[in-house]
Every structure is written in structure tokens, then in C-alpha cells.
Design an enzyme around this catalytic site. Sequence first.
Site, short mmCIF file in Angstrom:
data_model
loop_
_atom_site.label_atom_id
_atom_site.label_comp_id
_atom_site.label_asym_id
_atom_site.label_seq_id
_atom_site.Cartn_x
_atom_site.Cartn_y
_atom_site.Cartn_z
N ARG A 39 0.80 -1.22 0.00
CA ARG A 39 0.00 0.00 0.00
C ARG A 39 0.84 1.27 0.00
NH1 ARG A 39 -3.68 -0.87 5.17
NH2 ARG A 39 -1.59 -1.40 5.97
N ASP A 60 -3.98 -2.74 -2.04
CA ASP A 60 -4.35 -3.25 -0.72
C ASP A 60 -4.85 -4.67 -0.93
OD1 ASP A 60 -5.64 -3.96 1.65
OD2 ASP A 60 -6.49 -1.97 1.98
N TYR A 151 -6.78 -13.08 14.75
CA TYR A 151 -5.57 -13.29 13.95
C TYR A 151 -5.28 -14.79 13.83
CZ TYR A 151 -0.54 -13.17 12.84
OH TYR A 151 0.70 -13.36 12.27
N THR A 186 10.48 -7.90 13.41
CA THR A 186 9.94 -7.05 12.35
C THR A 186 9.19 -5.88 12.96
OG1 THR A 186 7.84 -8.25 12.28
CG2 THR A 186 9.62 -9.06 10.85
#
Length: 253
Positions: A39, A60, A151, A186
Site C-alpha cells: 500500500r 491493498d 488473527y 519485524t
Amino acid sequence: MSGLPHSPHALVTGGGRGIGRAIAASLVGAGATVTVLGRNAAVLEEAVSAGAAHFAAIADVSNELSLKAAIAEASARKPIDILIANAGSAESAPFAKSDAALFARMMDVNFMGVVHAIQGVLPGMKDRPYGRIVAIASTAGLKGYAYVSAYTAAKHAVIGLVRSLALETAGSNVTVNAVCPGFTDTDLVAGSIENIMKKTGRSREQAIAELAKHNPQGRLITPQEVADAVLWLCGEGAGAITGQAIAVAGGEI
């Protein structure tokens, strides 16, 4: 280890930073032409400028039309032989506070983003002599973690998709696998660390230790370690490896 065939075209979603960028750079180093998709145009162009990719595509992954248009544009440049469905996001909340909108966001990005990307590349890929699809899932797709039920559900769905699609494509030259990193160093995990610090008052070192304790090696995984596993799956020598969910997690199961 058998390497990549001559100059395949790889598309890496979420390829501008973190695991995605490490994968993109490794594929470039192995001789692939790489398009990174995401994005943030500035982040993607920086990856291209740094030599971690050759081209950038803006989309996206949760927007089916946008993603498929970007894939069509990338495919017109050169047919896509390798898809790394890496883009994802994570939000944490107790299940009692996880509303339908939270579940929808996690499914849209982490699962439907993978579905849309595969649908965009698979028809053409099946017509060629070589194809590799690798979804970057998570150890959350292999087990449960508290406070990330949405998630975790999305990542379990990714594993189910990979296993089913591998059977459908077994008669072709396409393989479909998942790589499941543990907590990795990350930006995404940095957000989790900040969240732990904010909610518990722990120091950064204590917050990192809270995540690293899940790994029997007692550390965070590096993006390059994930990239190395992906690169192997993309090689010609991994043609018999399909339908697998490979943990890169220091022994965590």
C-alpha cells in the site's frame, strides 16, 4: 540445493519491509525478477532503489479489485511464476472484546488477501512448466495464542487453504505451501512489544523476552531465516514439497 529456474518472475505481497523485503531480496539474489506489492508507494520504491526488488505494484490485498488489477499489470510485464503471499496485519484483544469488525479485518487481510492473490496468479501459472505459491502464515496457524483469537483464526484458515489447494494442483507443476514463522524481529512484532510495554509497564527488554519465551531457542526469529526457507521451497529441487506448513520457530510447535 537446486536453485530457481532461469529468471522466474516473483510477486511478493507486503514486500516493502520486514519478512517480505527479506524474501524479495533473497529472490533477487537467486536470479528472479521480483515485483513487490503493497500500500505504501514510498516504502516499495525504496526497496526497488535499494536493489531488493525490480518493480513495485500498489494495492491493498484486502481489496479484491485493486489487488487483481495490480497483479494483471505485473503479469503483463512478465508472467508470474512465484507468488509469496506475505502481506498481513495483527491486532490483539481479549476474545470478549473482539467484535465482528475485528474478526472481519483480520480475515480480510490475513486470509482473503491470500485468496485474492492466488486467484490472480494461479490460472496462468498452471499453464506453465513451473509455479510456486508460498503463503507466509504464522505459528498462530498451527496452535493457539491468547488475546489474538481473530488473527489466529485467520492464520488457521490460511493453512487449511494451502492444504486443500495443494491437492487440487498436485497434477500440475504448481506447488502450494505455507511458512509459519514464530515471533520475528519485524515492525509488526515491534508493535506487539510496544503494546506489552504500554499495558504492563515492562521494559523493552522484558517485553521482548515475553515474546521470545515461546521460542525454545529463547530468541526472536530473523526475517532472513524465514526468507531462506521460502527460497528453498521456490527452488526446482522442492517440486515434491506441497501442502506443507513449515514452522520457522526454533522448535516451537
